[in-house]
Design a protein around this motif. Structure first.
Motif, PDB file in Angstrom:
ATOM      1  N   LEU A 159      52.221 -90.823 -30.602  1.00  0.00           N
ATOM      2  CA  LEU A 159      52.302 -89.852 -31.364  1.00  0.00           C
ATOM      3  C   LEU A 159      51.808 -89.937 -33.066  1.00  0.00           C
ATOM      4  O   LEU A 159      51.027 -89.365 -33.533  1.00  0.00           O
ATOM      5  CB  LEU A 159      53.312 -88.752 -31.353  1.00  0.00           C
ATOM      6  CG  LEU A 159      54.006 -88.268 -29.984  1.00  0.00           C
ATOM      7  CD1 LEU A 159      55.123 -87.424 -30.063  1.00  0.00           C
ATOM      8  CD2 LEU A 159      52.721 -87.298 -29.542  1.00  0.00           C
ATOM      9  N   LEU A 179      50.196 -85.191 -27.340  1.00  0.00           N
ATOM     10  CA  LEU A 179      51.560 -85.203 -26.771  1.00  0.00           C
ATOM     11  C   LEU A 179      51.227 -84.954 -25.270  1.00  0.00           C
ATOM     12  O   LEU A 179      51.966 -85.736 -24.362  1.00  0.00           O
ATOM     13  CB  LEU A 179      52.274 -83.788 -27.050  1.00  0.00           C
ATOM     14  CG  LEU A 179      53.636 -83.953 -26.566  1.00  0.00           C
ATOM     15  CD1 LEU A 179      54.611 -85.308 -26.830  1.00  0.00           C
ATOM     16  CD2 LEU A 179      54.413 -82.722 -27.099  1.00  0.00           C
ATOM     17  N   LYS A 208      55.757 -81.859 -31.110  1.00  0.00           N
ATOM     18  CA  LYS A 208      55.850 -83.381 -31.588  1.00  0.00           C
ATOM     19  C   LYS A 208      56.987 -83.532 -32.460  1.00  0.00           C
ATOM     20  O   LYS A 208      57.908 -84.316 -31.999  1.00  0.00           O
ATOM     21  CB  LYS A 208      54.821 -83.418 -32.636  1.00  0.00           C
ATOM     22  CG  LYS A 208      53.500 -83.671 -31.913  1.00  0.00           C
ATOM     23  CD  LYS A 208      52.348 -84.207 -32.722  1.00  0.00           C
ATOM     24  CE  LYS A 208      50.969 -84.745 -31.922  1.00  0.00           C
ATOM     25  NZ  LYS A 208      49.850 -85.246 -32.633  1.00  0.00           N
TER      26      LYS A 208
END
Length: 242
Positions: A34, A40, A98
């Protein structure tokens, strides 16, 4: 090409840690990827495929030590959780998912740092099923499906081979379930993901073996403490940079 190389390096580092400690490949790979700018959903798919490929061999090798009833219950219960996770991914923008992945990473690291109980507590059927649901949800949202089951099996104080075998069997089942649901419930550019996935699978397999070799030479408690610290730091950085 540069992003593919970065993804492979992230998986290599995570796989060394996973091989050396017996846990945490996805836990490390997720924040690394990430932070590198990999999406993701792509990160989740890559982690699940690498977990599936590396755990199949362990499952076959240790099949005599597996509690098939427990693995079947965990894997079956992961289905509704994984489906709910796919629905979550389809509804929430990635900018919200995230930081959530970062928070989960930090929590998992802190839970791993807690001292284990000396009391043997075989997990009940309902607790095993609930853990499977939670693991399935984490699987399709962040690929962090290991910690709930690790904590469950840790309470049972299983012999090392039984612990590793049950965990491997669970990873195989839940990875297949999660990948199938993600394939039907999300939109991925297979052409773009293919080369990155192939590079990460190779890196995962090769460097997992290197991690296992390292594990025979380093004090386990020292390396485990360093990994936990790194997990927490990586999670915090993921939250800040999301």
């Amino acid at each position: 090409m540069e992003l593919i190389a970065i993804a492979a390096v992230c998986m290599a580092v995570a796989s060394i840690i996973g091989g050396a400690t017996g846990f945490g490949t996805s836990l490390m790979a997720t924040p690394f990827m990430l932070m590198a700018g990999i999406g993701l959903t792509e990160t989740v798919v890559i982690n699940l495929v690498v977990a599936l490929v590396t755990r199949v061999g362990v499952t076959v090798q240790l099949r005599e030590h597996i509690d098939w009833r427990r693995v079947a219950l965990l894997g079956g219960a992961s289905l509704p959780g994984a489906w709910l996770g796919v629905e979550t991914v389809s509804m929430l923008p990635e900018q919200y998912l995230k930081p959530a992945a970062g928070v989960i990473t930090v929590v998992c690291g802190l839970l791993m740092a807690l001292p284990g109980s000396t009391t043997v507590r075989p997990p009940s059927t309902w607790l095993t099923a609930v853990t499977g649901v939670i693991g399935g949800y984490f699987s399709t949202t962040t690929s962090l499906n290991g910690p709930p089951v690790v904590l469950l099996l840790g309470r049972a104080k299983l012999p090392p081979l039984s612990f590793i075998a049950d965990l491997a069997g669970y990873f195989v089942v839940t990875s297949i379930v999660s990948l199938a649901l993600l394939a039907t419930g999300t939109t991925l550019d297979d052409g773009a993901l293919g080369p990155m996935l192939a590079a990460c699978v190779v890196a995962g397999v090769v460097f997992n073996q290197l991690g296992i070799a390292i594990a025979t030479r380093l004090p386990t408690h020292v390396f485990r403490s360093a990994v936990i610290a790194l997990v927490v730091i990586a999670g915090i950085v993921t939250i800040i940079t999301a």
